[in-house]
Write an enzyme that holds these catalytic residues in place. Structure first.
Site, PDB file in Angstrom:
ATOM      1  N   GLU A 256       0.879  -1.164   0.000  1.00 29.28           N
ATOM      2  CA  GLU A 256       0.000   0.000   0.000  1.00 29.28           C
ATOM      3  C   GLU A 256       0.915   1.212   0.000  1.00 29.28           C
ATOM      4  O   GLU A 256       1.620   1.453   0.976  1.00 29.28           O
ATOM      5  CB  GLU A 256      -0.916  -0.073   1.233  1.00 29.28           C
ATOM      6  CG  GLU A 256      -2.135   0.790   1.085  1.00 29.28           C
ATOM      7  CD  GLU A 256      -1.997   2.038   1.881  1.00 29.28           C
ATOM      8  OE1 GLU A 256      -1.431   3.009   1.345  1.00 29.28           O
ATOM      9  OE2 GLU A 256      -2.435   2.044   3.039  1.00 29.28           O
ATOM     10  N   GLU A 386       3.818  12.870  -4.255  1.00 26.34           N
ATOM     11  CA  GLU A 386       3.220  12.786  -2.916  1.00 26.34           C
ATOM     12  C   GLU A 386       4.029  13.651  -1.955  1.00 26.34           C
ATOM     13  O   GLU A 386       5.223  13.405  -1.752  1.00 26.34           O
ATOM     14  CB  GLU A 386       3.207  11.333  -2.425  1.00 26.34           C
ATOM     15  CG  GLU A 386       2.487  11.198  -1.096  1.00 26.34           C
ATOM     16  CD  GLU A 386       2.350   9.737  -0.629  1.00 26.34           C
ATOM     17  OE1 GLU A 386       1.219   9.312  -0.399  1.00 26.34           O
ATOM     18  OE2 GLU A 386       3.384   9.052  -0.504  1.00 26.34           O
TER      19      GLU A 386
END
Ligand code: NAI
Ligand code: MG
Length: 493
Positions: A256, A386
């Site tokens: 993830e 990110e």
């Protein structure tokens, strides 16, 4: 020892292996600090490759008996962990808030979620059924769902205790044993959770915790031949490295890996509600959330209206140490603080306009103001990479087609949100957004029961929900012959 109204934290912590506490083989320790002050909280053992060997061996030894424990009994034990987590919720939240920095009410909600993982998966322990396959007359064919063996869990520092539960709960109910390597920035809640597991009746060696650094303990674990399945949450760079290490043993991985998540706002949306959800989506946990609302893609006709609301919300946040339960705490580490500051500088250099925040308050600790950039172009790095901090990028779009194109044109695909009152449009976009989770008129629309994971570079496999069990169970097919003869007449012969 650090004390507070509701916690006592020992000055030193050992590794938890085989049901016992032991120092690292070479005696090494590292400090974990309070990011609101930069002060050390405690010293924690720094696991070496030899310690990881020991932990994997303990988990392997414990596996057969745990696998063969009746499923309902495994479920009861795991449910007791959930109960103990609830009983120690204030303490666990205080530890997390101190070590990680988040407001204590958010830490409390993480703990509630952790308890829910144990409760939710406990109920599945005796329902992990296979199926029967009709292959032909005088044949019986069925599947069994069996545990892998040793599950390695490498967790990050943004939701340390909650993610311990997210991985360990399904691993245990499925009959696996676990070795957890928490992030070096936030080891304390995992150590406490391991104690609660033991108190709940988890046998020695079934849950082990090796604290330490990524390039030593983490790398030793992900490349270990005794690990049968590996679960990781963190950066794409480290996820890629872990996959490479695991490939040497053909160890399956569940990854993830974060996102650059779009929140698409149409003119027919309730703008006040959208702004509330988006502010919550990007400023919760100081933006250190894989499913944060990183990018707003707003229709140009309502851009100013939405921006005013977002700025107002950003400017209303009060910052402070997590344990004082402010609106927003510090970033979890100095490294993350530097990373976020660099992205704020980069946004300015790239030509985006700072509409709110951008500064670092003049105080100790790793605080960054809630920040809103507008006039962001889709090709800017702040719109594609990110940041993992309280930094929102507002991009304006001309129509639905452009919104969809910009939303999907990044390497990530974890979550996406649509704000509209047009139900047809909402469903149309839900079908076309390249993301593992789509939220309509809300943010953080995941629960313990719903599958969660990424498209594209946001990951492999699913956490949460019944889908997570697929990472902890392998399928065995059993074919039984009831017929006489040599089988020449059988299907497939
Ligand atoms: P990271 O991905 O390097 O760290 C996560 C975990 O992996 C930690 O337990 C760490 O010790 C371990 N690790 C590091 N290198 C390893 C290796 N070679 N082998 C095995 N384990 C290893 O993340 P980092 O550097 O702390 O943060 C950098 C960025 O990663 C953040 O700014 C954010 O963008 C992203 N991130 C995403 C998270 C998510 O929820 N998806 C969580 C944490 C970070
Ligand atoms: Mg810390």
């Amino acid at each position: 020892m650090v004390t507070g109204p509701d916690i006592d934290i020992d000055a030193t912590h050992d590794l938890y292996v085989g049901g016992e506490w032991s120092p690292a083989a070479d005696g090494g320790r590292f400090e974990t600090e309070n990011p609101a002050t930069g002060e050390p909280i405690a010293e924690v053992a720094s696991a070496t490759a030899a310690d990881v060997d020991r932990a994997v061996a303990a988990a392997r030894d414990a596996f057969p008996a745990w696998r063969d424990t009746a499923p309902d009994e495994r479920g009861r034990i795991v449910h007791r962990i959930g109960r103990l987590v609830r009983e120690h919720a204030d303490e666990l939240a205080a530890i997390e808030s101190l070590d990680q920095g988040k407001p204590v009410s958010q830490a409390r909600s993480d703990v509630e979620g952790a308890a829910r993982y144990f409760e939710y998966y406990a109920g599945t322990a005796d329902k992990l059924e296979g199926r029967s396959v009709p292959v032909g007359p005088e044949q019986v064919d069925f599947t069994l769902r069996e545990p892998y063996g040793v599950s390695a869990q490498i967790t990050p520092w943004n939701f340390p205790g909650n993610l311990f539960a997210r991985g360990v709960a399904p691993a245990l109910v499925a009959g696996n044993t676990a070795v957890v390597k928490p992030a070096e920035q936030t080891p304390l809640s995992s150590l406490r959770l391991a104690e609660l597991c033991a108190e709940a009746g988890v046998p020695d060696g079934v849950v082990n915790v090796v604290t330490g650094f990524g390039d030593s303990a983490g790398a030793a674990l992900s490349g270990h031949a005794g690990v049968d399945t590996l679960t990781f949450t963190g950066s794409v760079r480290t996820g890629t490295e872990i996959m490479r290490q695991a490939a040497g043993n053909v160890t399956p991985v569940t990854l993830e890996l974060g996102g650059k998540n779009p929140a698409i706002v149409f003119p027919d949306a309730d703008l006040d509600a959208a702004a509330d959800w988006i502010a919550k989506g990007i400023f919760t946990n100081a933006g250190q959330v894989c499913s944060a609302a990183d990018r707003v893609l707003v229709h140009e006709s309502v851009r100013e209206d939405l921006l005013d609301r977002l700025v107002e919300r950003a400017e209303s946040y009060e910052l402070g140490p997590g344990r004082a339960d402010p609106d927003m705490g510090p970033l979890a580490s100095e490294a993350q603080f530097e990373k976020v500051r660099n992205y704020v500088d980069l946004g300015r250099e790239e030509g985006a306009t700072l509409a709110a925040g951008g500064g670092t308050p003049d105080r100790e600790g790793y605080f960054v103001e809630p920040t809103v950039f507008t006039d962001v172009e889709h090709d800017m790095r702040i719109a594609r990479e990110e940041i993992f901090g309280p930094v929102l990028s507002v991009i304006s779009v001309a129509d639905e087609a452009e919104a969809l194109q910009v939303a999907n044109d990044v390497e990530y695909g974890l979550v996406a949100g649509v704000f509209t009152s047009d139900v047809t449009r909402a469903h149309r976009l839900a079908g076309r957004l390249a993301a593992g989770n789509v939220y309509v008129n809300k943010w953080f629309g995941d629960t313990n029961q719903t599958p969660f994971g990424g498209y594209k570079q946001s990951g492999i496999g699913r956490e949460k929900g019944l889908e997570a069990l697929d990472s902890y169970l392998q399928t065995k097919n059993v074919a039984v012959n009831l017929a006489d003869g040599d089988g020449a007449d059988l299907p497939g012969a």
